[in-house]
Scaffold this active site. Structure first.
Site, PDB file in Angstrom:
ATOM      1  N   LYS A 170       0.834  -1.198   0.000  1.00 54.90           N
ATOM      2  CA  LYS A 170       0.000   0.000   0.000  1.00 54.90           C
ATOM      3  C   LYS A 170       0.873   1.254   0.000  1.00 54.90           C
ATOM      4  CE  LYS A 170      -1.907   2.455   3.337  1.00 54.90           C
ATOM      5  NZ  LYS A 170      -1.774   3.800   2.730  1.00 54.90           N
ATOM      6  N   GLY A 215       7.398   4.723   7.871  1.00 55.80           N
ATOM      7  CA  GLY A 215       6.516   5.857   8.103  1.00 55.80           C
ATOM      8  C   GLY A 215       6.790   6.457   9.468  1.00 55.80           C
ATOM      9  N   SER A 216       5.771   7.105  10.014  1.00 58.61           N
ATOM     10  CA  SER A 216       5.965   7.837  11.260  1.00 58.61           C
ATOM     11  C   SER A 216       6.122   6.886  12.450  1.00 58.61           C
ATOM     12  CB  SER A 216       4.773   8.760  11.493  1.00 58.61           C
ATOM     13  OG  SER A 216       3.599   7.978  11.632  1.00 58.61           O
ATOM     14  N   THR A 217       6.782   7.370  13.477  1.00 55.56           N
ATOM     15  CA  THR A 217       6.942   6.592  14.713  1.00 55.56           C
ATOM     16  C   THR A 217       5.572   6.342  15.349  1.00 55.56           C
ATOM     17  OG1 THR A 217       9.183   7.379  15.003  1.00 55.56           O
ATOM     18  CG2 THR A 217       8.055   6.624  16.992  1.00 55.56           C
ATOM     19  N   GLY A 230       4.099   3.507  13.474  1.00 52.74           N
ATOM     20  CA  GLY A 230       4.958   2.354  13.756  1.00 52.74           C
ATOM     21  C   GLY A 230       4.630   1.739  15.110  1.00 52.74           C
ATOM     22  N   GLU A 286      10.725   1.068   9.818  1.00 52.83           N
ATOM     23  CA  GLU A 286      11.696   2.136   9.538  1.00 52.83           C
ATOM     24  C   GLU A 286      10.953   3.433   9.809  1.00 52.83           C
ATOM     25  OE1 GLU A 286      13.515   4.922   8.501  1.00 52.83           O
ATOM     26  OE2 GLU A 286      13.242   4.442   6.389  1.00 52.83           O
ATOM     27  N   CYS A 290      13.357  10.982   6.578  1.00 50.71           N
ATOM     28  CA  CYS A 290      13.496  10.478   7.955  1.00 50.71           C
ATOM     29  C   CYS A 290      14.929  10.592   8.446  1.00 50.71           C
ATOM     30  CB  CYS A 290      12.991   9.046   8.058  1.00 50.71           C
ATOM     31  SG  CYS A 290      13.670   7.993   6.784  1.00 50.71           S
ATOM     32  N   GLU A 294      10.713  15.107  15.624  1.00 43.20           N
ATOM     33  CA  GLU A 294      10.855  15.143  14.169  1.00 43.20           C
ATOM     34  C   GLU A 294       9.846  16.121  13.572  1.00 43.20           C
ATOM     35  OE1 GLU A 294       9.629  11.698  11.766  1.00 43.20           O
ATOM     36  OE2 GLU A 294      11.584  11.851  10.804  1.00 43.20           O
TER      37      GLU A 294
END
Ligand code: ADP
Length: 488
Positions: free
Chosen positions: A193, A245-247, A250, A267, A301, A398
């Site tokens: 996706k 993607g974003s933490t 994640g 990641e 990132c 971030e």
């Protein structure tokens, strides 16, 4: 504390810097369906969403929204393709992957224009970095497909089965390549996706995959937003989730897969430290700092979003940095002279503007060059903050935008301490004339990727990934095969 509203900070007026890249040869459909079991298929619920050009807010195309039923169809197709795909010889699999690489190369210009239209990044970057690197990933892993016994000597590596792959919007085609190529080389089948704001190059890739003759069901491409992603994460017949993607997301995936047999690689975000010593080649370092934070609008990132400059050269570096920032051209992503394109979405622009206000409110001294911004679209000028400290949110969190936080240091121990002091551990850069310092810092810095006298250099042969809240698992190189195999 003085709260600066965005209208005080940003100036808006339209200037075209030169003739934009021609879009005449690019084929974009009005409506895109899901690619499941080797066919473009309408979504079960019949719903579509718009993908928007971030530089003018115009709709580019309608894209199918996959729901649970579509994900189930895609997983079933991938499951039924797995048996024969994993039974092919590595050489046969390699041929298909090689063909995909060649087709990307042949359509490189088209891919580059679509990437910049859909995502907002400067055409120079799409053309010279994203698209060639994506092709290289397929070439590189095509080469590994029949050499797995060398990759894993004395062991028999088996594919995991069906893998669910969820990718972000900052390097859309490249992230698809990072995910698909090693999974195919190792004999897995895929449900992938792309991000909802940048689905078009992944859909183009599905067309190319179709053209390559890859057996049906081996790669399935489903589009949609977070709910579609969650349906992949929670599907019981998926063997592995690979997420970039974003933490925040994640962590959700980490929890959702806990206690299930699913394997996982993540990641996630970063807050890269870029460290400039007094003995560095200063002009080269300034270029490196610019590239580290302003490349791809800072939607990176591993961006060097924290600058640590040794006190003795701080004034010089900051002056040169400001001078260089004045020359950066912000504007039309399709203009070959553009350095900083459009911010990917309104939502991301709001996030960045919010952080800029937080930086100001926390006492940071902001610098933005006087630049003209187009009147429509999502734009943010290159921004730096001086007078910040470790506790400031813009130093710890971030931002994922063109915003650099600058700090100074005196000693090597002090800078190591500061550089390691965030929740992240993805990237770092070291600028010095002394090899011994580079070796020392690569031992001490808690970052998965450390560049010396350069920054943001990527290559299919090199592993990439992080520590701490930046995630786990490696992509790229030999390391990138491992998350897709199990051993007999
Ligand atoms: P954001 O858009 O907030 O920056 P991310 O960068 O983490 O979010 O998005 C990366 C990818 O994760 C995108 O493809 C997005 O659709 C997907 N995603 C978002 N929420 C979820 C979720 N809850 N489960 C799975 N995937 C998700």
């Amino acid at each position: 504390m003085h709260k600066v509203k965005n209208k005080d900070v940003f100036k808006a007026s339209w200037t075209y810097h030169s003739a934009p890249e021609s879009t005449g040869h690019v084929q974009i459909k009005k409506k895109y369906d899901l690619y499941i079991d080797g066919k473009f298929t309408k979504p079960v619920a019949g719903t579509y969403f718009d993908t928007i050009n971030p530089s003018d807010h115009k709709k580019i195309a309608s894209v199918a929204e996959a729901t649970e039923k579509d994900i189930d169809k895609a997983v079933k197709a991938a499951r039924s393709a797995f048996k024969s795909w994993s039974a092919l010889t590595g050489r046969e699999r390699g041929k298909y992957i090689f063909r995909i690489a060649r087709l990307i190369q042949e359509r490189a210009r088209e891919f580059a224009v679509i990437e910049s239209l859909d995502g907002g990044k400067p055409i120079r970057e799409s053309r010279d970095i994203d698209i060639p690197l994506a092709a290289n990933h397929f070439f590189y892993y095509a080469g590994w497909a029949d050499k797995l016994s060398y990759a894993f000597p004395n062991r028999i590596a088996k594919p995991l089965g069906v893998v669910g792959q969820i990718i972000p919007w900052n390097f859309p085609l490249l992230m698809a390549a990072w995910k698909i190529a090693p999974a195919l080389a190792t004999g897995n089948t895929i449900v992938l996706k792309p991000a909802e704001t940048t689905p078009l190059t992944a859909l183009k890739l599905a067309e190319i995959i179709h053209e390559s003759g890859l057996p049906k069901g081996v790669v399935n491409l489903v589009t949609g937003a977070g709910e579609t992603g969650a349906a992949i994460v929670n599907h019981p017949d998926i063997d592995k989730i690979a997420f970039t993607g974003s933490t925040r997301v994640g962590k959700y995936i980490l929890n959702a897969t806990a206690g299930t047999p699913k394997k996982l690689t993540l990641e996630l975000g970063g807050k890269g430290a870029n460290i400039i010593f007094e003995d560095a080649a200063i002009d080269q370092a300034v270029e490196g700092i610019i590239n580290a934070i302003f490349f791809n609008q800072g939607h990176v990132c591993c961006a060097g979003s924290r600058l640590f400059v040794q006190e003795s050269v701080a004034d010089l570096v900051i002056r040169k940095l400001k001078d260089r920032m004045k020359t950066l051209i912000v504007g039309d992503p399709l203009d070959k002279n553009t350095d900083i394109g459009a911010i990917n979405s309104k939502k991301q622009l709001q996030t960045i503007e919010n952080y800029i206000n937080i930086g100001i409110n926390e006492g940071g001294e902001i610098y933005q060059p006087d630049c003209t911004l187009p009147s429509k679209g999502n734009w943010c000028p290159p921004t730096l903050f001086l007078n910040v400290s470790q506790s400031h949110r813009i130093v710890q969190e971030e931002i994922f935008g063109p915003v650099l936080a600058v700090q100074t240091f005196r000693t090597i121990d002090e800078v190591i301490e500061k550089a390691n002091n965030t929740p992240y551990g993805l990237s770092a850069g070291v600028w010095t004339d002394k090899g011994s310092k580079i070796f020392h810092l690569t031992q001490k810095l808690n970052a998965g990727v450390i560049w010396a006298n350069t920054f943001n250099k990527f290559d299919a042969t090199s592993p990439f990934g992080g520590y701490k809240e930046s995630g786990f698992g490696r992509e790229g190189g030999l390391h990138g095969l491992k998350p897709y195999v199990t051993f007999e």
